[in-house]
Design a protein around this motif. Sequence first.
Motif, PDB file in Angstrom:
ATOM      1  N   GLU A   7       0.931  -1.340  -0.101  1.00 18.23           N
ATOM      2  CA  GLU A   7      -0.048  -0.106  -0.263  1.00 18.23           C
ATOM      3  C   GLU A   7       0.769   1.393  -0.015  1.00 18.23           C
ATOM      4  O   GLU A   7       0.489   2.459  -0.605  1.00 18.23           O
ATOM      5  CB  GLU A   7      -1.120  -0.092   1.175  1.00 18.23           C
ATOM      6  CG  GLU A   7      -2.024  -1.190   1.149  1.00 18.23           C
ATOM      7  CD  GLU A   7      -2.922  -0.740  -0.275  1.00 18.23           C
ATOM      8  OE1 GLU A   7      -3.269   0.260  -0.635  1.00 18.23           O
ATOM      9  OE2 GLU A   7      -3.096  -1.933  -0.910  1.00 18.23           O
ATOM     10  N   LYS A  11       0.868   3.892  -3.128  1.00 16.12           N
ATOM     11  CA  LYS A  11       0.319   5.430  -2.777  1.00 16.12           C
ATOM     12  C   LYS A  11       1.824   6.388  -3.531  1.00 16.12           C
ATOM     13  O   LYS A  11       1.651   7.349  -3.994  1.00 16.12           O
ATOM     14  CB  LYS A  11       0.361   5.836  -1.506  1.00 16.12           C
ATOM     15  CG  LYS A  11       0.064   7.443  -1.153  1.00 16.12           C
ATOM     16  CD  LYS A  11      -0.281   7.453   0.250  1.00 16.12           C
ATOM     17  CE  LYS A  11      -0.874   9.002   0.758  1.00 16.12           C
ATOM     18  NZ  LYS A  11      -0.067  10.007   0.054  1.00 16.12           N
ATOM     19  N   LYS A  14       1.474   6.577  -7.255  1.00 12.41           N
ATOM     20  CA  LYS A  14       0.690   7.394  -7.656  1.00 12.41           C
ATOM     21  C   LYS A  14       0.954   8.865  -7.433  1.00 12.41           C
ATOM     22  O   LYS A  14       0.603   9.647  -8.155  1.00 12.41           O
ATOM     23  CB  LYS A  14      -0.838   7.010  -7.163  1.00 12.41           C
ATOM     24  CG  LYS A  14      -2.071   7.870  -7.515  1.00 12.41           C
ATOM     25  CD  LYS A  14      -3.300   7.470  -6.819  1.00 12.41           C
ATOM     26  CE  LYS A  14      -4.294   8.154  -7.489  1.00 12.41           C
ATOM     27  NZ  LYS A  14      -5.616   7.760  -6.958  1.00 12.41           N
ATOM     28  N   ASP A  15       1.471   9.256  -6.429  1.00 19.41           N
ATOM     29  CA  ASP A  15       1.818  10.738  -5.819  1.00 19.41           C
ATOM     30  C   ASP A  15       3.087  11.055  -6.918  1.00 19.41           C
ATOM     31  O   ASP A  15       2.963  12.214  -7.206  1.00 19.41           O
ATOM     32  CB  ASP A  15       2.265  10.443  -4.466  1.00 19.41           C
ATOM     33  CG  ASP A  15       0.909  10.442  -3.584  1.00 19.41           C
ATOM     34  OD1 ASP A  15      -0.039  10.251  -3.982  1.00 19.41           O
ATOM     35  OD2 ASP A  15       1.321  10.298  -2.361  1.00 19.41           O
TER      36      ASP A  15
END
Length: 292
Positions: A7, A11, A14-15
């Motif tokens: 996870e 993240k 994606k960021d």
Amino acid sequence: MTPPDYEYLRKLLKDHSGLDLSADKQYLIESRLLPIARKAGLSGISDLVQKMKSGASHFIAEVVEAMTTNETFFFRDKVPFEHFRDAIVPAILQARATRKSIRIWCAAGSTGQEPYSLAMCLKEMGTALSGWRVEILATDLSQDVLEKSRAGIYSQFEVQRGLPIQLLVKYFKQIGELWQINPELRAMVQHRSFNLLHDFSQLGSFDVIFCRNVLIYFDQETKANVFSRLARIVEPDGFLVLGAAETVVGLTEAFKPVADRRSLYRSGQMRAPQARPAISLMAAPRLAMAGG
């Protein structure tokens, strides 16, 4: 790799890149990131995650680059380059007849096959573009692929993927078992490291934007945001070319599909329909495109 590690990586990716991994892509992360961990002398991905959490920013850049997909080949999917030759350039020739310049952005230029394919299209048009200033900007997140694109050197396998033999002979020089695209075409393409999540305004405005086969990795919100920012830097009568599996439909009104031209869009800022281009390129040499 533990679920919390996965996870965290989802993240982070994606960021930093817009890449939106589904919940079942652990195998992909493991296959691409384990070599980074081992090279750094770490026991596995969990240790790599701990390094990044502790502030080792150089690992973040390596991870993002390792997860970037750089699949490309010359004249990939063929149809966009037919659109470029038969619809886009004739319209630009008419609309820019006074200023005689055309500016193109390849927003995911990868190792250079797309921008150099466009450069070859333009050179094949001969005197139609005589006296015109042409700029092709190729950007990518990965420094490694940009370096390869700048060099313009490709293997026998790479030049056999989509590149017609007559264009290989005409525009490339053989160097041992490799092929290098000629200096004139290399000079037509400028390179820059760029993240599609960042501000586009620093790039200037463009007549044509190729943004193919990258948005498929983004979620809907990120796609809509990218389209909104693209709309601010494309000329009011400019063009956007997407990949075959990509669309603006349901995401933005800033671009409108061009009838009977799959994956081709025009800026929604156009005030009135354009007249049929008066200049025809039918007499220019046509590319014998190979399927991609």
